[in-house]
Design an enzyme around this catalytic site. Structure first.
Site, PDB file in Angstrom:
ATOM      1  NE  ARG A 102      -3.798   0.543   2.034  1.00 30.49           N
ATOM      2  CZ  ARG A 102      -4.966   0.467   2.660  1.00 30.49           C
ATOM      3  NH1 ARG A 102      -5.152   1.120   3.805  1.00 30.49           N
ATOM      4  NH2 ARG A 102      -5.948  -0.259   2.163  1.00 30.49           N
ATOM      5  CG  HIS A 129      -8.568   0.072  -2.624  1.00 30.71           C
ATOM      6  ND1 HIS A 129      -7.747  -0.993  -2.288  1.00 30.71           N
ATOM      7  CD2 HIS A 129      -9.242   0.393  -1.488  1.00 30.71           C
ATOM      8  CE1 HIS A 129      -7.914  -1.280  -1.000  1.00 30.71           C
ATOM      9  NE2 HIS A 129      -8.808  -0.466  -0.500  1.00 30.71           N
ATOM     10  CD  GLN A 132     -12.898  -2.241  -0.428  1.00 29.06           C
ATOM     11  OE1 GLN A 132     -12.089  -2.068   0.458  1.00 29.06           O
ATOM     12  NE2 GLN A 132     -14.058  -2.869  -0.232  1.00 29.06           N
ATOM     13  CG  ASP A 225     -13.771   6.004  -0.565  1.00 25.87           C
ATOM     14  OD1 ASP A 225     -13.762   5.754   0.664  1.00 25.87           O
ATOM     15  OD2 ASP A 225     -12.747   6.019  -1.267  1.00 25.87           O
ATOM     16  CB  CYS A 265     -13.989   0.752   0.509  1.00 29.91           C
ATOM     17  SG  CYS A 265     -13.355   2.436   0.601  1.00 29.91           S
ATOM     18  NE  ARG A 293     -10.125  -5.327   0.806  1.00 35.92           N
ATOM     19  CZ  ARG A 293      -9.393  -4.340   1.334  1.00 35.92           C
ATOM     20  NH1 ARG A 293      -9.979  -3.397   2.040  1.00 35.92           N
ATOM     21  NH2 ARG A 293      -8.087  -4.258   1.125  1.00 35.92           N
TER      22      ARG A 293
HETATM   23  N1  NVA Z   1     -10.241   6.459  -0.958  1.00 35.69           N
HETATM   24  C1  NVA Z   1      -9.856   6.029   0.351  1.00 35.69           C
HETATM   25  C2  NVA Z   1     -10.018   4.542   0.484  1.00 35.69           C
HETATM   26  C3  NVA Z   1      -9.751   4.019   1.874  1.00 35.69           C
HETATM   27  C4  NVA Z   1      -9.778   2.516   1.978  1.00 35.69           C
HETATM   28  C5  NVA Z   1      -8.429   6.440   0.633  1.00 35.69           C
HETATM   29  O1  NVA Z   1      -7.590   6.337  -0.257  1.00 35.69           O
HETATM   30  O2  NVA Z   1      -8.151   6.879   1.745  1.00 35.69           O
END
Ligand code: NVA
Length: 309
Positions: A102, A129, A132, A225, A265, A293
């Site tokens: 990540r 992502h 997800q 989100d 998410c 997940r």
């Molecule tokens: N768009 C959000 C997703 C978190 C799982 C972020 O990047 O923080």
């Protein structure tokens, strides 16, 4: 040997995505049936941004696949700071079977993949992502029975990783993907062009909206989100203002199909991008989504290891 990576949603063909979702469903029903990491072989999990679901679901899932989940503390590793991404990739590949990372820049994931010689998995970047989305599609399939032909409306920060990933993964699944966002917060033209290309082959579609109500009207799936993705914290004030008309309220959800489901998410901010009544209401499937997940990522790991053998 060709090493397969999962860096963005369109790394999977429609047929592969469908196969992967079948495998995820199989693993959900029979969690210990596949042991591709038996040994145990290790999987490095590196986090340069905060995490809860991703760390826990990968950690549990890797163990269920017979492997050893190895947490690599991003701040200690200092990838790209203490040494180059390429050198880190070369070192990790001598120790682990898969790298799960990540981070911020998608280009760094590309560099890691180019030098690792083992599968690299994007566990969230600024742009995508994809893990997800496998979980999201699994969740939609469980609740709706199918994916092709369904209409999904993503409302809010369309330019964030989740908006981009829904465009690519949703069209790969043959869905009609609508993204509603204020000016300046839609996915890029390049991402829409790629989604159009995918949709032309799958029968799906990708459409931009500036009006949240028009996007949600009649939708089978409604997604939102956070308005403040990790790394965007300095923009909190301007974002809260510009995204306010895109909040997923009971009134907005009432415009969707009566049996529409709601995905998020997580982490969610009640009273901001989603009303508490919606997140905690009967149409919300976010806890199934969070559980999925693990099943989805196990399928991703098993698939990549098999394809890279
Ligand atoms: N768009 C959000 C997703 C978190 C799982 C972020 O990047 O923080």
């Amino acid at each position: 040997m060709t090493v397969r990576h999962f860096l963005r949603d369109d790394d999977l063909t429609p047929a592969e995505q469908s196969r992967l979702l079948d495998l995820a469903a199989e693993l959900k029903g029979s969690p210990y049936s596949r042991r591709p990491l038996e040994g145990p072989q290790s999987v490095a999990m590196i986090f340069d941004k905060p995490t809860l679901r991703t760390q826990v679901s990968f950690g549990a899932g890797i163990a269920e696949l017979g492997g050893n989940p190895m947490l690599v503390e991003g701040r200690l590793a200092g990838i790209g700071v203490r040494e180059s991404v390429a050198d880190v990739a070369r070192v990790l590949a001598r120790q682990v079977a898969v790298v799960v990372w990540r981070t911020f820049a998608q280009a760094d994931l590309d560099t890691m993949a180019a030098h690792a010689g083992v599968p690299v998995v994007n566990a969230l970047s600024d742009d995508f992502h994809p893990c997800q989305l496998v979980a999201d599609l699994l969740t939609v399939r469980e609740h709706k029975g199918t994916l092709p032909g369904l209409t999904v409306a993503f409302v809010g920060d369309g330019a964030c990783n989740m908006g981009n990933s829904w465009l690519l993964a949703g069209t790969t699944a043959g869905m009609h993907v609508r993204v509603a966002a204020p000016a300046g917060y839609l996915p890029s033209e390049a991402t829409f062009a790629r989604a159009d290309e995918i949709a032309a082959a799958t029968g799906g579609s990708a459409t931009a909206y500036d009006d949240a109500e028009a996007a949600v009207a009649g939708a089978d799936v409604v997604v939102t989100d956070t308005w403040i993705s990790m790394g965007k914290e300095a923009e909190v004030d301007s974002r809260v203002e510009v995204f306010a008309p895109y909040a997923l309220t009971p009134g907005l959800l009432a415009l969707a199909a009566p049996d529409a489901i709601v995905l998020h998410c997580l982490p969610a901010y009640r009273g901001k991008e989603i009303a508490a009544e919606v997140l905690d209401g009967p149409q919300s499937v976010v806890w199934d989504e969070a559980e999925n997940r693990r099943h989805a990522q196990k399928a991703v790991l098993a698939f990549l290891l098999e394809e890279s053998a």
